[in-house]
Design a protein around this motif. Sequence first.
Motif, short mmCIF file in Angstrom:
data_model
loop_
_atom_site.label_atom_id
_atom_site.label_comp_id
_atom_site.label_asym_id
_atom_site.label_seq_id
_atom_site.Cartn_x
_atom_site.Cartn_y
_atom_site.Cartn_z
N ALA A 82 0.83 -1.20 0.00
CA ALA A 82 0.00 0.00 0.00
C ALA A 82 0.87 1.26 0.00
N ARG A 83 1.89 1.28 0.82
CA ARG A 83 2.76 2.46 0.90
C ARG A 83 3.54 2.65 -0.39
N MET A 84 4.00 1.56 -0.98
CA MET A 84 4.81 1.67 -2.18
C MET A 84 3.98 2.01 -3.42
N ALA A 85 2.67 1.87 -3.33
CA ALA A 85 1.79 2.22 -4.46
C ALA A 85 1.86 3.71 -4.79
N THR A 86 2.49 4.49 -3.92
CA THR A 86 2.69 5.92 -4.16
C THR A 86 3.55 6.16 -5.40
N TRP A 87 4.43 5.19 -5.72
CA TRP A 87 5.37 5.33 -6.84
C TRP A 87 5.03 4.35 -7.94
N PRO A 88 5.34 4.71 -9.20
CA PRO A 88 5.15 3.77 -10.31
C PRO A 88 5.92 2.46 -10.06
N ALA A 89 5.43 1.38 -10.64
CA ALA A 89 6.00 0.05 -10.39
C ALA A 89 7.46 -0.07 -10.81
N ASP A 90 7.90 0.73 -11.78
CA ASP A 90 9.28 0.60 -12.26
C ASP A 90 10.26 1.56 -11.57
N THR A 91 9.81 2.23 -10.52
CA THR A 91 10.67 3.16 -9.79
C THR A 91 11.82 2.41 -9.15
N LEU A 92 13.04 2.90 -9.36
CA LEU A 92 14.22 2.33 -8.71
C LEU A 92 14.37 2.97 -7.34
N PHE A 93 14.47 2.13 -6.32
CA PHE A 93 14.70 2.61 -4.96
C PHE A 93 16.14 2.33 -4.57
N VAL A 94 16.77 3.31 -3.94
CA VAL A 94 18.09 3.14 -3.35
C VAL A 94 17.90 3.30 -1.86
N VAL A 95 18.28 2.27 -1.12
CA VAL A 95 18.06 2.26 0.32
C VAL A 95 19.39 2.36 1.05
N TYR A 96 19.35 3.01 2.22
CA TYR A 96 20.54 3.06 3.07
C TYR A 96 20.12 3.10 4.52
N CYS A 97 21.07 2.73 5.37
CA CYS A 97 20.84 2.79 6.81
C CYS A 97 22.05 3.45 7.46
N ALA A 98 22.29 3.16 8.72
CA ALA A 98 23.35 3.83 9.47
C ALA A 98 24.74 3.54 8.91
N GLY A 99 24.97 2.35 8.48
CA GLY A 99 26.30 1.99 7.95
C GLY A 99 26.49 0.50 7.89
N PRO A 100 27.73 0.07 7.75
CA PRO A 100 27.99 -1.36 7.56
C PRO A 100 27.61 -2.23 8.76
N HIS A 101 27.41 -1.61 9.90
CA HIS A 101 27.03 -2.35 11.11
C HIS A 101 25.50 -2.48 11.25
N CYS A 102 24.76 -2.01 10.26
CA CYS A 102 23.30 -1.97 10.32
C CYS A 102 22.73 -2.79 9.17
#
Length: 139
Positions: free
Chosen positions: A74-94
């Motif tokens: 439901a949340r991801m329906a905000t974007w078109p299906a072919d949208t590329l997502f780049v995800v990140y977090c705190a760093g290599p320990h996460c």
Amino acid sequence: MSFVSAIPAAASPVAAAHFAARLALETDCSDVAAAMKAGEQDFVLLHVVGSPEAYARRHVPGAIHLRHAEIDAARMATWPADTLFVVYCAGPHCNGADRAALKLATLGRPVKLMIGGVTGWEDEGLAFATGAEPGVLAA
């Protein structure tokens, strides 16, 4: 014979397939910053861990705060299906970015992990944004 060469290097086709697969799954802070600075941002950057307060203290400019626990169809329906997502977090320990990437891939969404996360961004000497809004990367 050194520990480096004790196990022979993979054959070139095996190495090429391995590194192509890694690049299909990962990007780095420098490439993300360069795309943003050049106005070539063809991806949505997601900051996938931490509280809204932690995000407001420091995040990669342009990143949307969407915790991995909140990623669903439901949340991801905000974007078109072919949208590329780049995800990140705190760093290599996460592992929050890995969790987010897994959820996105399971939902059929294109995704790459920004290796290094916040730690990598800082190591590159790149500026952070503050506040509740994504902000922009200074040129």
